[in-house]
Design a protein around this motif. Structure first.
Motif, mmCIF file in Angstrom:
data_model
loop_
_atom_site.group_PDB
_atom_site.id
_atom_site.type_symbol
_atom_site.label_atom_id
_atom_site.label_comp_id
_atom_site.label_asym_id
_atom_site.label_seq_id
_atom_site.Cartn_x
_atom_site.Cartn_y
_atom_site.Cartn_z
ATOM 1 N N SER A 51 -23.715 -10.745 13.646
ATOM 2 C CA SER A 51 -22.575 -11.961 13.407
ATOM 3 C C SER A 51 -21.753 -11.593 13.024
ATOM 4 O O SER A 51 -21.166 -10.640 12.424
ATOM 5 C CB SER A 51 -23.680 -12.942 13.032
ATOM 6 O OG SER A 51 -23.706 -12.951 11.705
ATOM 7 N N ASP A 71 -20.706 -13.386 10.759
ATOM 8 C CA ASP A 71 -21.298 -13.239 8.905
ATOM 9 C C ASP A 71 -20.253 -12.050 7.919
ATOM 10 O O ASP A 71 -21.034 -11.020 8.704
ATOM 11 C CB ASP A 71 -22.140 -13.750 8.760
ATOM 12 C CG ASP A 71 -22.723 -14.306 7.057
ATOM 13 O OD1 ASP A 71 -21.669 -15.170 7.104
ATOM 14 O OD2 ASP A 71 -23.416 -13.832 6.751
ATOM 15 N N ARG A 108 -9.939 -15.965 10.088
ATOM 16 C CA ARG A 108 -10.343 -16.968 10.674
ATOM 17 C C ARG A 108 -10.037 -17.509 12.350
ATOM 18 O O ARG A 108 -10.941 -16.834 13.040
ATOM 19 C CB ARG A 108 -10.457 -18.591 9.831
ATOM 20 C CG ARG A 108 -12.049 -18.001 8.921
ATOM 21 C CD ARG A 108 -12.068 -19.970 8.477
ATOM 22 N NE ARG A 108 -12.360 -20.354 9.465
ATOM 23 C CZ ARG A 108 -12.957 -22.028 9.627
ATOM 24 N NH1 ARG A 108 -12.130 -22.717 8.444
ATOM 25 N NH2 ARG A 108 -13.397 -22.078 10.555
ATOM 26 N N ASP A 161 -20.120 -24.063 9.930
ATOM 27 C CA ASP A 161 -19.686 -23.420 9.151
ATOM 28 C C ASP A 161 -18.799 -22.003 9.811
ATOM 29 O O ASP A 161 -17.774 -21.489 9.370
ATOM 30 C CB ASP A 161 -19.932 -21.844 8.223
ATOM 31 C CG ASP A 161 -20.800 -21.100 8.624
ATOM 32 O OD1 ASP A 161 -20.619 -20.598 9.522
ATOM 33 O OD2 ASP A 161 -22.001 -20.235 7.892
ATOM 34 N N THR A 191 -19.125 -19.757 11.605
ATOM 35 C CA THR A 191 -19.871 -18.168 12.241
ATOM 36 C C THR A 191 -20.087 -18.021 13.017
ATOM 37 O O THR A 191 -20.741 -18.764 13.945
ATOM 38 C CB THR A 191 -21.236 -17.829 11.118
ATOM 39 O OG1 THR A 191 -20.725 -18.083 9.673
ATOM 40 C CG2 THR A 191 -21.962 -16.717 11.345
ATOM 41 N N HIS A 217 -21.824 -15.859 16.443
ATOM 42 C CA HIS A 217 -23.204 -14.907 16.325
ATOM 43 C C HIS A 217 -23.685 -14.823 18.107
ATOM 44 O O HIS A 217 -23.798 -15.362 18.980
ATOM 45 C CB HIS A 217 -24.714 -15.884 16.417
ATOM 46 C CG HIS A 217 -24.468 -16.876 15.069
ATOM 47 N ND1 HIS A 217 -25.347 -15.641 13.993
ATOM 48 C CD2 HIS A 217 -24.359 -17.860 14.148
ATOM 49 C CE1 HIS A 217 -25.024 -16.630 12.768
ATOM 50 N NE2 HIS A 217 -24.542 -17.996 12.786
#
Length: 308
Positions: free
Chosen positions: A257, A259, A266, A290, A292, A294
């Protein structure tokens, strides 16, 4: 006035009272040294010598008054012939002035003429004086709009370039979100832009495939730059896009991911994830609330990461 331009006025004597005398007087008042036979030829003078040697030969401009009377006068034709020769030999300007609706002689048909019927006497005087003195008859030239003087950063079309550049700044500052014309106008107050120009630029960027947009009754807003465009813009701004691309790939190989990847903003992460998926270095991406991303690295992605 020895330094004033000299203008020889060829005309029929029948036109002197109704036009030529006042015309020449007004020309002189405008600074043109108008030559008219009744002012220049004295008793006992040779007509031929005064007209041809002193009048035509010394003239900077040859003005021929064309009327229903003058076009049939042999004397005017002789003067015109001399004026044409003078034009050929020394570049003397010939200016026809029409005071009647007549057919312009063939020798003058290629020249722009000044028409009494169209301009009136004051207009004819202004037209001829402006020609002789080379004054600019075009309206004053204004200052080009500020956006056209702005050095382009990304695109050759100035408004498109300004809108795209400002949109990138706003996304970097505020994060992802719609950017509309009113917000861009507030951002670019010194570029002489209008709402219509900005709306047009937004549509142009969308048509070029550079941005994604949303449309509503309030207008068109930019929601996001296309990933390849965002990365190209960041590259032009000095961001090491290739380095971030490889680092993010390794991050996905290790963690599956985005994260915890905080090496950049971003929006750049979003664009890089899209590129990694497009290049099939990671599999199908899912995004949580949020933001993120994956995904699992593909075999090609794992091999690429090992080679780094």
């Amino acid at each position: 006035m020895p330094d004033s331009p000299r203008a020889f006025i060829s005309h029929a004597s029948e036109d002197k009272e109704r036009f030529v005398t006042e015309f020449a007087t007004r020309l002189r008042a405008a600074g043109v040294n108008a030559w008219v036979d009744e002012w220049e030829i004295r008793a006992g003078d040779s007509l031929v010598e005064r007209v041809f040697a002193h009048g035509i030969d010394n003239a900077d401009v040859f003005i021929v008054v064309l009327s229903s009377t003058s076009i049939s006068k042999p004397w005017v034709a002789e003067e015109l012939d001399a004026g044409v020769i003078r034009k050929i030999q020394k570049g003397t300007r010939i200016i026809p002035v029409l005071i009647d609706d007549v057919v312009v002689p063939p020798a003058l048909q290629h020249l722009r003429y000044s028409s009494l019927a169209s301009l009136g006497l004051p207009g004819v005087i202004a037209d001829i004086a402006g020609t002789i003195f080379g004054s600019d008859v075009a309206p004053p030239l204004g200052t080009p709009p500020a956006y056209s003087r702005r050095a382009p950063k990304l695109l050759p079309e100035p408004v498109d370039d300004a809108v795209l550049d400002a949109t990138v700044d706003m996304i970097l500052e505020r994060g992802p979100g719609s950017v509309g014309a009113s917000q861009l106008l507030e951002r670019l107050p010194d570029l002489d832009l209008t709402n219509e120009l900005v709306e047009e630029a937004i549509s142009s960027l969308a048509e070029q495939g550079l941005v994604e947009v949303s449309r509503s009754f309030a207008g068109t807003s930019i929601t996001r730059l296309r990933p390849r465009v965002w990365l190209a813009v960041q590259g032009k701004r000095g961001v090491d896009v290739n380095g971030l691309h490889d680092k993010l790939l390794v991050h996905f190989v290790n963690r599956g991911s985005s994260d915890g990847f905080e090496a950049t903003d971003r929006e750049t992460i979003h664009a890089l994830v899209s590129m990694l998926e497009t290049e099939r270095l990671i599999g199908r991406v899912t995004t949580t609330l949020d933001g993120t991303a994956h995904a699992q690295a593909t075999v090609a992605g794992q091999r690429r990461a090992r080679a780094l």
